[in-house]
Design a protein around this motif. Structure first.
Motif, PDB file in Angstrom:
ATOM      1  N   LYS A 239       8.251   8.317  -6.054  1.00 25.54           N
ATOM      2  CA  LYS A 239       8.574   6.891  -6.134  1.00 25.54           C
ATOM      3  C   LYS A 239       7.573   6.005  -5.404  1.00 25.54           C
ATOM      4  O   LYS A 239       7.745   4.794  -5.341  1.00 25.54           O
ATOM      5  CB  LYS A 239       9.977   6.649  -5.570  1.00 25.54           C
ATOM      6  N   ARG A 240       6.523   6.604  -4.859  1.00 23.95           N
ATOM      7  CA  ARG A 240       5.555   5.821  -4.084  1.00 23.95           C
ATOM      8  C   ARG A 240       4.344   5.474  -4.945  1.00 23.95           C
ATOM      9  O   ARG A 240       3.418   6.261  -5.091  1.00 23.95           O
ATOM     10  CB  ARG A 240       5.163   6.569  -2.816  1.00 23.95           C
ATOM     11  N   GLY A 241       4.399   4.274  -5.515  1.00 21.55           N
ATOM     12  CA  GLY A 241       3.379   3.846  -6.463  1.00 21.55           C
ATOM     13  C   GLY A 241       1.985   3.741  -5.880  1.00 21.55           C
ATOM     14  O   GLY A 241       0.999   4.085  -6.541  1.00 21.55           O
ATOM     15  N   GLU A 242       1.878   3.268  -4.628  1.00 23.11           N
ATOM     16  CA  GLU A 242       0.554   3.106  -4.026  1.00 23.11           C
ATOM     17  C   GLU A 242      -0.104   4.454  -3.744  1.00 23.11           C
ATOM     18  O   GLU A 242      -1.319   4.602  -3.879  1.00 23.11           O
ATOM     19  CB  GLU A 242       0.659   2.285  -2.740  1.00 23.11           C
ATOM     20  N   LEU A 243       0.703   5.452  -3.361  1.00 27.70           N
ATOM     21  CA  LEU A 243       0.152   6.795  -3.153  1.00 27.70           C
ATOM     22  C   LEU A 243      -0.347   7.361  -4.477  1.00 27.70           C
ATOM     23  O   LEU A 243      -1.419   7.977  -4.538  1.00 27.70           O
ATOM     24  CB  LEU A 243       1.213   7.720  -2.550  1.00 27.70           C
ATOM     25  N   LYS A 244       0.406   7.137  -5.541  1.00 25.57           N
ATOM     26  CA  LYS A 244      -0.012   7.604  -6.862  1.00 25.57           C
ATOM     27  C   LYS A 244      -1.373   7.011  -7.241  1.00 25.57           C
ATOM     28  O   LYS A 244      -2.238   7.697  -7.782  1.00 25.57           O
ATOM     29  CB  LYS A 244       1.018   7.205  -7.918  1.00 25.57           C
ATOM     30  N   LYS A 245      -1.545   5.705  -6.952  1.00 28.88           N
ATOM     31  CA  LYS A 245      -2.809   5.040  -7.274  1.00 28.88           C
ATOM     32  C   LYS A 245      -3.966   5.639  -6.472  1.00 28.88           C
ATOM     33  O   LYS A 245      -5.064   5.846  -6.998  1.00 28.88           O
ATOM     34  CB  LYS A 245      -2.709   3.547  -6.979  1.00 28.88           C
ATOM     35  N   ALA A 246      -3.706   5.927  -5.189  1.00 29.59           N
ATOM     36  CA  ALA A 246      -4.745   6.508  -4.335  1.00 29.59           C
ATOM     37  C   ALA A 246      -5.155   7.888  -4.841  1.00 29.59           C
ATOM     38  O   ALA A 246      -6.350   8.212  -4.916  1.00 29.59           O
ATOM     39  CB  ALA A 246      -4.243   6.595  -2.895  1.00 29.59           C
ATOM     40  N   VAL A 247      -4.161   8.695  -5.182  1.00 26.21           N
ATOM     41  CA  VAL A 247      -4.432  10.048  -5.698  1.00 26.21           C
ATOM     42  C   VAL A 247      -5.201   9.965  -7.012  1.00 26.21           C
ATOM     43  O   VAL A 247      -6.143  10.736  -7.264  1.00 26.21           O
ATOM     44  CB  VAL A 247      -3.115  10.827  -5.893  1.00 26.21           C
TER      45      VAL A 247
END
Length: 214
Positions: free
Chosen positions: A59-67
């Motif tokens: 559910k962590r959108g910003e982490l997904k973007k970083a990955v």
């Protein structure tokens, strides 16, 4: 991994909602990550900030973007202040290391590093240490859950009521004031919720009363 100078880094900083209320700073994490990268001569190409729990990584959108930037080869390494900022789950950690596996100079490495542990997953030792740390963090989380369950059971057996005191607001006064301030500055309900890391329902509860609307 040898010759890791010149790697491109994305910085990921996270605080939980509770930590944000207690004044934990995202900027302090970012500053520490920047210095970590400078020492290694890594170039910071993007910074991501997030407010939310570590429990559900999906559910962590910003982490997904970083990955995703690392996977797309826009960056080589994801840098966080602490491994707990990324995940406390062994299952999520193993899945993440699979996603961040990369090649450089014909060698495989994992594009993840953290500041407080001085953890560098571009090395075999770094990967092993991170796995051990994640295992113990997961054991601690399960132990806390067991203790909480036993404590609640004891309270019920003693006939005490469980729950929030009737009539007492769950929203801290400082947060109520911040919601009103942002609303007065023209922020939408959704923008206020995103800015403060709270739900839309919370914003509506504060602003629906005439006396709270400026």
């Amino acid at each position: 991994m040898e010759n890791d100078e010149g790697l491109r880094a994305v910085i990921y900083a996270r605080v939980s909602t509770e930590e944000q209320e207690e004044g934990f700073s995202l900027d302090a994490q970012i500053d520490a990550c920047r210095k970590f990268c400078e020492l290694r001569k890594w170039k910071v190409v993007k910074i991501f900030k997030e407010v939310g729990s570590a429990k559900d990584i999906a559910k962590r959108g910003e982490l997904k973007k970083a990955v995703e930037l690392v996977k797309l080869n826009v960056a080589d390494v994801l840098v966080a202040w602490d491994l707990d900022r990324v995940t406390r789950s062994l299952k999520d950690f193993l899945r993440l290391t699979d996603e961040l596996e990369k090649m450089r100079n014909g060698e495989k490495f994992i594009g993840l590093a953290t500041v407080t542990e001085n953890l560098d997953l571009t090395t075999d030792f770094g990967v092993a240490f991170a796995q051990i740390k994640t295992i113990f963090a997961e054991l601690e989380r399960k132990a806390i859950a067991r203790r909480t369950k036993l404590a609640l059971k004891k309270v019920r057996e003693e006939g005490k009521k469980i729950g929030w005191p009737k009539g007492k607001s769950r929203i801290p006064e400082w947060k109520r004031e911040k919601i009103k301030e942002l609303y007065g500055r023209g922020y939408t309900y959704r923008e206020i919720a995103k800015e403060l890391g709270i739900s839309l329902d919370t914003v509506h509860r504060v602003l629906k009363k005439p006396k709270t609307i400026r």
